[in-house]
Enzyme design. Structure first.
Site, PDB file in Angstrom:
ATOM      1  N   TYR A 107     -79.143  11.079  29.515  1.00  0.00           N
ATOM      2  CA  TYR A 107     -80.128  10.818  30.563  1.00  0.00           C
ATOM      3  C   TYR A 107     -80.079  11.869  31.652  1.00  0.00           C
ATOM      4  O   TYR A 107     -81.096  12.218  32.228  1.00  0.00           O
ATOM      5  CB  TYR A 107     -79.934   9.414  31.149  1.00  0.00           C
ATOM      6  CG  TYR A 107     -80.532   8.347  30.261  1.00  0.00           C
ATOM      7  CD1 TYR A 107     -81.890   8.403  29.913  1.00  0.00           C
ATOM      8  CD2 TYR A 107     -79.785   7.310  29.751  1.00  0.00           C
ATOM      9  CE1 TYR A 107     -82.453   7.465  29.088  1.00  0.00           C
ATOM     10  CE2 TYR A 107     -80.335   6.354  28.918  1.00  0.00           C
ATOM     11  CZ  TYR A 107     -81.676   6.430  28.596  1.00  0.00           C
ATOM     12  OH  TYR A 107     -82.241   5.504  27.776  1.00  0.00           O
ATOM     13  N   GLU A 158     -54.724  -4.740  12.423  1.00  0.00           N
ATOM     14  CA  GLU A 158     -56.114  -4.442  12.082  1.00  0.00           C
ATOM     15  C   GLU A 158     -57.065  -5.511  12.612  1.00  0.00           C
ATOM     16  O   GLU A 158     -58.056  -5.184  13.253  1.00  0.00           O
ATOM     17  CB  GLU A 158     -56.275  -4.328  10.555  1.00  0.00           C
ATOM     18  CG  GLU A 158     -57.743  -4.150  10.142  1.00  0.00           C
ATOM     19  CD  GLU A 158     -57.926  -3.915   8.642  1.00  0.00           C
ATOM     20  OE1 GLU A 158     -56.936  -3.611   7.961  1.00  0.00           O
ATOM     21  OE2 GLU A 158     -59.068  -4.043   8.169  1.00  0.00           O
ATOM     22  N   ASP A 207     -54.757  -4.706   6.389  1.00  0.00           N
ATOM     23  CA  ASP A 207     -55.068  -5.276   5.077  1.00  0.00           C
ATOM     24  C   ASP A 207     -54.583  -4.330   3.989  1.00  0.00           C
ATOM     25  O   ASP A 207     -54.572  -3.108   4.173  1.00  0.00           O
ATOM     26  CB  ASP A 207     -56.586  -5.461   4.907  1.00  0.00           C
ATOM     27  CG  ASP A 207     -57.102  -6.621   5.752  1.00  0.00           C
ATOM     28  OD1 ASP A 207     -56.265  -7.404   6.243  1.00  0.00           O
ATOM     29  OD2 ASP A 207     -58.338  -6.717   5.923  1.00  0.00           O
TER      30      ASP A 207
END
Lengths: 377, 511
Positions: free
Chosen positions: A106, A205, A257
């Protein structure tokens, strides 16, 4: 940008370096123009072909290959925008302010013909500038361009010393005192200082696992700091972990995981950086990280419930074994990934709940933490 | 069954199959009638060595009926021939010879007369005069469709203000429309390919058009040639052997064919294992096949090309300008003669690009000519269209959808001249796709395309340079401004940097 903040001495040194480097680049360009020579800017090439895994430093390093952007009719617009973006950075440092990527976009609306038409354009120019100055040991946050997203959640034996942006007064934040909530890492962490006696940092995680461990004050029992990454860690989170682990010399244990995404994306990026952003891994990698679990062997040892590997998982694992300099270097990782591929399954952290909701902190983690040497590199 | 078998006359056949001759619908019938009469008028004038001046007048006569009058200043027709020319199908001077002319078969005008007779019951009316000292003959001719023979209804000498020429009047049912495939469009296209023609046209709605000829020079008269041995088929060869007046085979070969002299004739005889002294009529029955094969095998020079009369590059351009109007770029190519099936032919192509008032993304206009006659129907089935669509126009900077005409403010004209144009049907609307013809059209178009490409690329370069200048002017001050902000340069230094940058970039060729 009227508000001026106070800075620490370390900050002042970095700010001076930023201004010096920007001025140097600009003077270079200007001198060539004065001699009627085509000015050029040279950027490190950002691709896997220009990346190597520096074992001693412990992270991906960008190579020496450079591409130079010579000023031609075709590049004049980007050239002007790059210089104006550098001018903006200098101004931000001088006024002790910052701009997010969107802010910068901007801001450019004020640049007449050099304005950006879309944020992708300004983001690309910003990435170029970051790569340009990364060779001088500066990152985007040093240039006062802050990421939009915040860092991650922290709970445990850590006191963060922040500063009041306006007065420069120290603020002590005790990360054990957030109750059922957590301390949230700010988008820029360069000014933070730390006090801790923790033995290790456990980065997690999923938000669900973090909540369980934080709510039951696992950090007290294990004398540690808990960090929630929420998937691939953000820049701020990685930088926070890097500074904390480096300055306080504490190890980082990753608990994610057990699937190719958790291993090859989350953990690998956290530890050594990613292939296409190797120019920033010198700031954002966490070489002290080790892989606590869930390992492919854990699936066998703890008889975890599993899901079959998806095609993308298999592709990702095979790709890592074939092309990734990190996995190519570490034999134990190759064995682990091969075992995972052979089993053809994956398991989530929360699969440990099969043995009881609190099994993870009463059995799994204590048993693992007894022998950190056995963690995967 | 046997009692019901009987002969069918050609006229009867075409009464039932009028679409084969271009009379499929009332709109097309009106156009075809005008077209056949104008073709004949122009052929006649050129054969008489006269610069053609043609009058076309169409007058409405009640519901969907028209009187079509075509008048020319040609050499006129001798009295005895008039009934058969207009009253018998497949009667004409042009079928049995090899020479470039508009008409080929001797069907067109008599078919138009028959169509008129069929739809209005009115006979075809002709006035013709062969010279100022000869009388003008007025005929009314009825066609006996069963016998394919003319019946003269009226035959008298009349006063006519024209010294020589022919006037044909046909009454017929039709529909008159303007726009695409209209009579106007056809006449305009006639003028492209025939710049030596002066034309007067009065439409049924009273609108008149007058176009004076653009050149006073008649096209070079095409010579009549004998058939080339390589273009002959077995049946025709047998027929010729039977009909020839030559007494021996060698004589037959040298007199009936183009490009066959004594040496070649003897080679053919040797190849066929026939004595040069053999009687042609005997061979016709027995060894014709051997002779036919020998002819194919023998090397014979290409047919003579003086039977062709090209329009020429200059006049193609002038003609194109008459229809397309103002164009930014135009070019024309006349190819050298080539041969298909033993028939000499020649291709000419012209194109105009940047044609005023034409849309940049609409398909190009394609104008097709065969022996100076515009082809208006069956565009898709024509070898010319095939060649235009098949060419890679993108190579020349045009937009070109894979299976359609190229796009742009473009008019393409292609002319094929031949002693025998291979049309796909008797109505002469499309040219058959012989590989040799396709190749010649492609080569002509490629040459035009290359020239167009050079023009378009040059234009793009100029536009690029323009863009470059504006780019430089737009962004250079921004580079200087950024340097001023970072290095706190003075106004004077900033201005100097701007000037230097402009110099550096204007010298640079890289975009």
């Amino acid at each position: 940008m009227a508000r001026r903040g106070r800075r620490t001495a370390a900050q002042t040194a970095i700010d001076k370096k930023v201004i010096d480097r920007i001025t140097e680049q600009a003077r270079d360009v200007y001198n060539r123009i004065r001699r009627l020579k085509k000015p050029e800017l040279s950027f490190p090439i950002r691709s896997l072909s220009n990346v190597r895994y520096d074992v001693r430093k412990g992270y991906f390093e960008i190579g020496r290959a450079r591409k130079s952007r010579t000023l031609t009719v075709g590049t004049v617009r980007t050239f002007a925008q790059t210089l104006r973006m550098m001018a903006l950075s200098k101004e931000l440092v001088e006024t002790n302010d910052f701009a997010t990527k969107r802010d910068a976009y901007y801001q450019s609306k004020n640049w007449e013909e050099a304005r950006f038409d879309a944020q992708e354009e300004s983001d690309a120019v910003m990435d170029d500038i970051e790569a340009l100055f990364s060779t001088s040991g500066l990152n985007r946050e040093h240039l006062r361009f802050y990421p939009e997203e915040k860092g991650g959640d922290i709970a445990g034996r850590l006191t963060v010393i922040d500063r009041d942006w306006e007065t420069g007064k120290k603020i002590r934040i005790d990360c054990t005192a957030f109750g059922s909530g957590a301390y949230s890492v700010p988008s820029s962490v360069e000014h933070l200082e730390f006090e801790t006696k923790a033995k290790f940092i456990l980065v997690i995680e999923t938000g669900g696992m973090f909540q369980r461990l934080a709510a039951h004050k696992f950090w007290r029992r294990a004398n540690c700091i808990l960090v929630s990454m929420g998937g691939v860690p953000t820049r701020a989170c990685r930088r926070f972990l890097r500074r904390l682990s480096e300055e306080k010399k504490i190890p980082v244990y990753a608990f994610v995981d057990c699937d190719p995404y958790g291993i090859a994306n989350i953990y690998r990026s956290l530890k050594v950086g990613s292939g296409n952003a190797a120019h920033i891994s010198r700031f954002f990698s966490v070489p002290a990280a080790r892989f606590l679990g869930v390992t492919p062997q854990d699936i066998v040892d703890y008889k975890l419930p599993t899901h079959p590997l998806k095609d993308v998982d298999i592709k990702r694992a095979k790709d890592a074994l074939k092309n990734d300099p990190f996995f190519l270097h570490h034999k134990p990782w190759q064995r682990a990934l091969e075992l995972l591929l052979k089993m053809g399954v994956r398991a989530e952290q929360q699969a440990l709940a099969k043995w009881g909701l609190n099994y993870v902190m009463e059995e799994y983690l204590p048993r693992k933490l007894k022998n950190p040497k056995a963690f995967l590199p | 069954m046997a009692t019901r078998q009987r002969e069918i006359s050609v006229a009867e056949f075409f009464t039932k199959n009028r679409h084969l001759l271009g009379f499929d619908n009332p709109k097309k019938a009106l156009l075809t009638t005008v077209k056949e009469a104008v073709d004949n008028a122009l052929d006649a004038c050129e054969e008489g060595g006269i610069l053609p001046e043609v009058f076309v007048e169409i007058t409405p006569e009640g519901q969907d009926r028209f009187k079509v009058v075509i008048e020319d200043n040609g050499p006129g027709i001798v009295k005895s021939q008039i009934p058969r020319i207009f009253g018998k199908l497949l009667y004409g001077s042009k079928f049995h010879r090899l020479k470039q002319s508009r008409g080929q078969q001797g069907i067109g005008i008599s078919a138009a007369a028959m169509y008129g007779q069929l739809t209005t019951g009115t006979s075809c009316r002709i006035i013709s005069r062969t010279g100022p000292k000869r009388p003008a003959h007025y005929f009314e001719i009825h066609i006996d469709t069963k016998r394919n023979a003319p019946e003269v209804v009226k035959d008298e000498v009349v006063e006519w203000n024209r010294e020589h020429g022919t006037r044909v009047e046909i009454h017929l049912e039709g529909i008159f429309q303007r726009g695409r495939r209209s009579i106007e469009e056809y006449l305009e296209q006639v003028l492209i390919a025939n710049p030596h023609v002066t034309l007067h046209y009065k439409a049924p709605d009273g609108q008149e058009m007058y176009r004076k000829r653009a050149t006073e020079i008649l096209p070079i008269e095409a010579a009549e040639i004998k058939p080339h041995p390589h273009g002959i088929e077995l049946g025709l060869l047998m027929q010729m052997l039977k009909a020839t007046r030559a007494r021996n085979l060698k004589g037959f070969l040298t007199t009936e064919f183009a490009r066959v002299g004594p040496t070649i004739a003897e080679t053919i005889c040797a190849n066929a294992k026939l004595p040069p002294t053999a009687r042609p009529s005997r061979i016709a029955r027995q060894e014709a096949d051997a002779l036919y094969r020998a002819v194919r095998k023998t090397k014979i020079p290409r047919p003579p090309t003086n039977c062709l009369s090209p329009i020429g590059e200059e006049l193609m351009l002038a003609g194109l300008k008459r229809v397309a109007g103002k164009a930014e770029f135009s070019t024309a190519v006349s190819r050298n003669p080539a041969v298909y099936r033993g028939n000499p032919f020649l291709v000419e192509a012209a194109l105009a690009w940047g044609v005023e008032g034409r849309d940049a993304d609409s398909p190009a206009d394609l104008v097709r000519f065969a022996n100076r006659v515009p082809l208006q129907y069956q565009q898709a089935g024509c070898a010319i269209t095939k060649a235009v669509v098949g060419l890679n126009w993108r190579a020349y900077g045009l937009t070109h959808p894979r299976t359609a005409l190229p796009q742009g403010p473009l008019v393409i004209a292609v002319h094929i001249a031949s002693a025998w144009v291979p049309f796909t049907s008797e109505s002469k609307e499309a040219i058959a796709s012989y590989p040799e013809i396709l190749k010649e059209i492609r080569l002509a178009l490629q040459e035009c395309g290359r020239r167009l490409g050079i023009h378009i690329r040059k234009k793009a370069r100029i536009a690029d340079a323009e863009k470059k200048r504006s780019y430089i002017q737009t962004y250079i001050p921004q580079v200087a401004l950024a340097l001023q902000q970072i290095l706190s340069l003075s106004e004077a230094s900033t201005k100097k940097a701007t000037r230097n940058l402009t110099t550096i970039l204007e010298k640079s060729r890289k975009f």
